[in-house]
Design a protein around this motif. Structure first.
Motif, PDB file in Angstrom:
ATOM      1  N   ASN A 174       5.613  18.268  -3.276  1.00 54.90           N
ATOM      2  CA  ASN A 174       6.770  18.282  -2.376  1.00 54.90           C
ATOM      3  C   ASN A 174       6.390  17.695  -1.012  1.00 54.90           C
ATOM      4  O   ASN A 174       7.099  16.865  -0.443  1.00 54.90           O
ATOM      5  CB  ASN A 174       7.278  19.714  -2.220  1.00 54.90           C
ATOM      6  CG  ASN A 174       8.563  19.795  -1.429  1.00 54.90           C
ATOM      7  OD1 ASN A 174       9.643  19.448  -1.899  1.00 54.90           O
ATOM      8  ND2 ASN A 174       8.459  20.282  -0.192  1.00 54.90           N
ATOM      9  N   ARG A 175       5.234  18.105  -0.493  1.00 51.61           N
ATOM     10  CA  ARG A 175       4.750  17.590   0.799  1.00 51.61           C
ATOM     11  C   ARG A 175       4.436  16.104   0.701  1.00 51.61           C
ATOM     12  O   ARG A 175       4.738  15.329   1.616  1.00 51.61           O
ATOM     13  CB  ARG A 175       3.506  18.366   1.247  1.00 51.61           C
ATOM     14  CG  ARG A 175       2.857  17.839   2.516  1.00 51.61           C
ATOM     15  CD  ARG A 175       1.950  18.866   3.161  1.00 51.61           C
ATOM     16  NE  ARG A 175       0.868  19.305   2.295  1.00 51.61           N
ATOM     17  CZ  ARG A 175      -0.344  18.747   2.258  1.00 51.61           C
ATOM     18  NH1 ARG A 175      -0.614  17.701   3.035  1.00 51.61           N
ATOM     19  NH2 ARG A 175      -1.287  19.227   1.472  1.00 51.61           N
ATOM     20  N   ALA A 176       3.842  15.693  -0.412  1.00 53.22           N
ATOM     21  CA  ALA A 176       3.495  14.285  -0.607  1.00 53.22           C
ATOM     22  C   ALA A 176       4.753  13.410  -0.580  1.00 53.22           C
ATOM     23  O   ALA A 176       4.759  12.325   0.027  1.00 53.22           O
ATOM     24  CB  ALA A 176       2.760  14.102  -1.928  1.00 53.22           C
ATOM     25  N   LEU A 177       5.792  13.869  -1.218  1.00 52.74           N
ATOM     26  CA  LEU A 177       7.043  13.104  -1.241  1.00 52.74           C
ATOM     27  C   LEU A 177       7.599  12.917   0.170  1.00 52.74           C
ATOM     28  O   LEU A 177       7.980  11.809   0.554  1.00 52.74           O
ATOM     29  CB  LEU A 177       8.076  13.810  -2.120  1.00 52.74           C
ATOM     30  CG  LEU A 177       7.939  13.598  -3.623  1.00 52.74           C
ATOM     31  CD1 LEU A 177       8.783  14.617  -4.386  1.00 52.74           C
ATOM     32  CD2 LEU A 177       8.348  12.171  -4.005  1.00 52.74           C
ATOM     33  N   GLY A 178       7.642  13.993   0.935  1.00 52.80           N
ATOM     34  CA  GLY A 178       8.164  13.903   2.296  1.00 52.80           C
ATOM     35  C   GLY A 178       7.344  12.972   3.158  1.00 52.80           C
ATOM     36  O   GLY A 178       7.881  12.142   3.910  1.00 52.80           O
ATOM     37  N   GLN A 179       6.022  13.083   3.065  1.00 53.46           N
ATOM     38  CA  GLN A 179       5.145  12.241   3.872  1.00 53.46           C
ATOM     39  C   GLN A 179       5.246  10.778   3.462  1.00 53.46           C
ATOM     40  O   GLN A 179       5.265   9.877   4.311  1.00 53.46           O
ATOM     41  CB  GLN A 179       3.693  12.720   3.747  1.00 53.46           C
ATOM     42  CG  GLN A 179       3.430  14.074   4.369  1.00 53.46           C
ATOM     43  CD  GLN A 179       3.762  14.085   5.857  1.00 53.46           C
ATOM     44  OE1 GLN A 179       3.446  13.169   6.586  1.00 53.46           O
ATOM     45  NE2 GLN A 179       4.422  15.152   6.295  1.00 53.46           N
ATOM     46  N   PHE A 180       5.326  10.534   2.154  1.00 56.35           N
ATOM     47  CA  PHE A 180       5.482   9.152   1.688  1.00 56.35           C
ATOM     48  C   PHE A 180       6.782   8.548   2.201  1.00 56.35           C
ATOM     49  O   PHE A 180       6.810   7.414   2.703  1.00 56.35           O
ATOM     50  CB  PHE A 180       5.448   9.082   0.158  1.00 56.35           C
ATOM     51  CG  PHE A 180       6.006   7.805  -0.382  1.00 56.35           C
ATOM     52  CD1 PHE A 180       5.317   6.603  -0.188  1.00 56.35           C
ATOM     53  CD2 PHE A 180       7.221   7.776  -1.042  1.00 56.35           C
ATOM     54  CE1 PHE A 180       5.846   5.405  -0.652  1.00 56.35           C
ATOM     55  CE2 PHE A 180       7.758   6.582  -1.508  1.00 56.35           C
ATOM     56  CZ  PHE A 180       7.061   5.393  -1.321  1.00 56.35           C
ATOM     57  N   MET A 181       7.878   9.287   2.091  1.00 56.42           N
ATOM     58  CA  MET A 181       9.171   8.775   2.557  1.00 56.42           C
ATOM     59  C   MET A 181       9.135   8.451   4.047  1.00 56.42           C
ATOM     60  O   MET A 181       9.621   7.406   4.489  1.00 56.42           O
ATOM     61  CB  MET A 181      10.269   9.800   2.282  1.00 56.42           C
ATOM     62  CG  MET A 181      10.592  10.025   0.830  1.00 56.42           C
ATOM     63  SD  MET A 181      11.812  11.359   0.672  1.00 56.42           S
ATOM     64  CE  MET A 181      11.742  11.664  -1.093  1.00 56.42           C
ATOM     65  N   LEU A 182       8.559   9.352   4.832  1.00 55.41           N
ATOM     66  CA  LEU A 182       8.495   9.153   6.280  1.00 55.41           C
ATOM     67  C   LEU A 182       7.644   7.926   6.614  1.00 55.41           C
ATOM     68  O   LEU A 182       8.030   7.083   7.440  1.00 55.41           O
ATOM     69  CB  LEU A 182       7.917  10.399   6.939  1.00 55.41           C
ATOM     70  CG  LEU A 182       8.204  10.614   8.428  1.00 55.41           C
ATOM     71  CD1 LEU A 182       9.688  10.652   8.699  1.00 55.41           C
ATOM     72  CD2 LEU A 182       7.554  11.906   8.886  1.00 55.41           C
ATOM     73  N   ASP A 183       6.495   7.802   5.970  1.00 52.54           N
ATOM     74  CA  ASP A 183       5.632   6.641   6.194  1.00 52.54           C
ATOM     75  C   ASP A 183       6.337   5.350   5.776  1.00 52.54           C
ATOM     76  O   ASP A 183       6.213   4.307   6.436  1.00 52.54           O
ATOM     77  CB  ASP A 183       4.327   6.784   5.414  1.00 52.54           C
ATOM     78  CG  ASP A 183       3.399   7.837   6.004  1.00 52.54           C
ATOM     79  OD1 ASP A 183       3.679   8.301   7.133  1.00 52.54           O
ATOM     80  OD2 ASP A 183       2.411   8.198   5.340  1.00 52.54           O
ATOM     81  N   HIS A 184       7.063   5.401   4.676  1.00 54.30           N
ATOM     82  CA  HIS A 184       7.758   4.224   4.157  1.00 54.30           C
ATOM     83  C   HIS A 184       8.869   3.780   5.121  1.00 54.30           C
ATOM     84  O   HIS A 184       8.994   2.585   5.416  1.00 54.30           O
ATOM     85  CB  HIS A 184       8.345   4.545   2.779  1.00 54.30           C
ATOM     86  CG  HIS A 184       8.990   3.383   2.114  1.00 54.30           C
ATOM     87  ND1 HIS A 184       8.286   2.399   1.460  1.00 54.30           N
ATOM     88  CD2 HIS A 184      10.306   3.029   2.011  1.00 54.30           C
ATOM     89  CE1 HIS A 184       9.122   1.491   0.966  1.00 54.30           C
ATOM     90  NE2 HIS A 184      10.358   1.856   1.293  1.00 54.30           N
ATOM     91  N   GLN A 185       9.643   4.726   5.614  1.00 54.16           N
ATOM     92  CA  GLN A 185      10.754   4.367   6.497  1.00 54.16           C
ATOM     93  C   GLN A 185      10.267   3.855   7.854  1.00 54.16           C
ATOM     94  O   GLN A 185      10.879   2.961   8.432  1.00 54.16           O
ATOM     95  CB  GLN A 185      11.703   5.564   6.691  1.00 54.16           C
ATOM     96  CG  GLN A 185      12.362   6.084   5.420  1.00 54.16           C
ATOM     97  CD  GLN A 185      13.217   5.056   4.701  1.00 54.16           C
ATOM     98  OE1 GLN A 185      13.428   3.944   5.190  1.00 54.16           O
ATOM     99  NE2 GLN A 185      13.721   5.406   3.529  1.00 54.16           N
ATOM    100  N   THR A 186       9.183   4.412   8.349  1.00 51.63           N
ATOM    101  CA  THR A 186       8.653   3.951   9.636  1.00 51.63           C
ATOM    102  C   THR A 186       7.843   2.666   9.489  1.00 51.63           C
ATOM    103  O   THR A 186       7.913   1.777  10.338  1.00 51.63           O
ATOM    104  CB  THR A 186       7.786   5.036  10.302  1.00 51.63           C
ATOM    105  OG1 THR A 186       6.735   5.428   9.400  1.00 51.63           O
ATOM    106  CG2 THR A 186       8.609   6.256  10.655  1.00 51.63           C
TER     107      THR A 186
END
Length: 426
Positions: A174-186
């Motif tokens: 769950n944490r990995a998904l959130g961090q990946f999404m945030l890194d991807h969008q930025t």
């Protein structure tokens, strides 16, 4: 919030647009209230002017020794002073009634939004990739989740229904998904990462349209603040009551936050599993732009959300919402629906909306069209999920499930999982 001047200029067009959303005509009632309020304002201005004139004339009469005239003028001034508070209160009440009525009216649909009464009349725009074929009968996430660390009963004991306790490898995913999404969008899509407040005041949730109509869908604290239902509230209100001097490039903001919803309007829906929760994580996308940039910015935001699904290799479809299924503040909305093999259905994972100047009017957020220009205009706002973390977790579980009950970790998430290649049932 709607522009009264625009309603005055074209009441028939306003009512026709409302009719597309299934709302009864309102222009006549609004304009009547507006006319009554304006008449009271004019009357107050006239009374104020006459009071000033009479006050000035008192001094002149006294200087001329005309005491009778002076006394008559004093009586007139006293009468005006006595009458004004009641008229001021009536004007205030009419203004409040008008603002309350305007605040309860949904945004007008944009041209090209399909007419329809509910989600059954939404229009599919496209699909990406073909769902995987399983050599076994795929299971729903709610059935395989508990053995992998998605504990429903643990959460129920402490918090009740619509909460979930994630443990160990499941919490890590769950944490990995959130961090990946945030890194991807930025990193890929040009959004600026923010860490906004999770508690906001009335004016913030009013600004983005949750108040007053949807108060029952929110959680409120004992000191009168609201838990955000989405970071849209905090991110959009970051420009509240501002005049943006240079908006030649859109302001793109993103945040990964917990979100809190009472789900009062969703009683009985998705009570099983991790789909509809009172508390969930989401990466939100918000854009602030000029009106002429809004169409392109909407397309960019949709693409930004789609790119996450493609990176995770999750089948999805893009849907244009009809007038009867759009959110209160939206002019045009695209939904992204991810394929869930355990349910044999596409389910919403992101909703991306262009709101026009609807929220900007409620927040009083403007920009200066030209460098140094005196006249300002309202900005346009857009928001969307990039993505809902919990629903993406569900999609990963169902699409990456193996026959032995394990879950393969998507390739792009492996750097975030500390070398873990799959989730194994306990």
């Amino acid at each position: 919030m709607h522009d009264l001047r625009s309603i005055r200029e074209n009441p028939e067009g306003f009512d026709a647009a409302l009719a597309r959303r299934g709302v009864e005509p309102m222009a006549a009632d609004l304009l009547k209230l507006d006319e009554e309020r304006r008449a009271l304002t004019t009357r107050l201005q006239e009374m104020q002017s006459r009071r000033n004139e009479a006050s000035k004339a008192i001094g002149q009469a006294m200087g001329q020794g005309d005491k009778d005239k002076a006394e008559a003028l004093k009586a007139e001034v006293a009468e005006i002073k006595q009458a004004m508070p009641a008229i001021e209160e009536e004007e205030r009440a009419k203004g409040e009634a008008l603002n309350h009525a305007l605040a309860a009216i949904p945004n007008l649909p944009a041209d090209g939004v399909p007419l329809g009464k509910d989600e059954s009349e939404n229009v599919e725009v496209s699909r990406w990739t073909v769902p995987r074929t399983f050599p076994f009968s795929p299971r729903e996430h709610a059935d395989m989740g508990p053995a992998l660390g998605m504990e429903f009963e643990t959460a129920v004991k402490m918090s009740g229904a619509r909460f979930t306790f994630l443990r160990a490898q499941m919490a890590r995913l769950n944490r990995a998904l959130g961090q990946f999404m945030l890194d991807h969008q930025t990193g890929e899509n040009g959004y600026t990462e923010c860490a906004p407040p999770l508690l906001v005041r009335d004016e913030a949730v009013f600004g983005t349209g949750q108040l007053p109509k949807f108060a029952d869908d929110l959680f409120k604290t004992t000191d009168g603040r609201w838990l955000i239902p989405t970071a849209e509230v905090s991110l959009t209100n970051s420009v509240r009551e501002e005049i943006i001097e240079d908006l030649t490039s859109p302001i793109r903001l993103t945040a990964l936050t917990p979100c809190f919803r009472s789900e009062a309007g969703a009683a009985g829906k998705d009570t099983r599993g991790f789909i509809r929760q009172h508390q969930f994580d989401k990466v939100e996308l918000v854009s602030i732009c000029r009106p002429q940039d809004a169409h392109a910015e909407h397309e960019h935001m949709v693409e930004s959300a789609e790119s996450v699904l493609r990176a995770l290799d999750l089948p999805y479809r893009k849907v244009l919402l009809c007038t009867g299924d759009m959110g209160f503040g939206a002019r045009k909305t695209f939904d992204l629906e991810v394929w869930l093999p355990g349910q044999d259905a596409y389910r919403e994972i992101s909703s991306i909306s262009w709101c026009g100047d609807f929220q900007a009017r409620r927040m009083n957020t403007r920009y200066r069209p030209e460098d140094g220009a005196k006249k300002t205009e309202f900005v346009h706002t857009l928001n969307g999920s990039g993505l809902a973390v919990g629903r993406t977790l569900v999609a990963v579980l169902e699409n990456y499930q193996q026959e032995d009950g394990s879950i393969a970790v998507p390739e792009v998430l492996k750097p975030y999982m500390g070398g873990l290649e799959k989730l194994v049932p306990a």
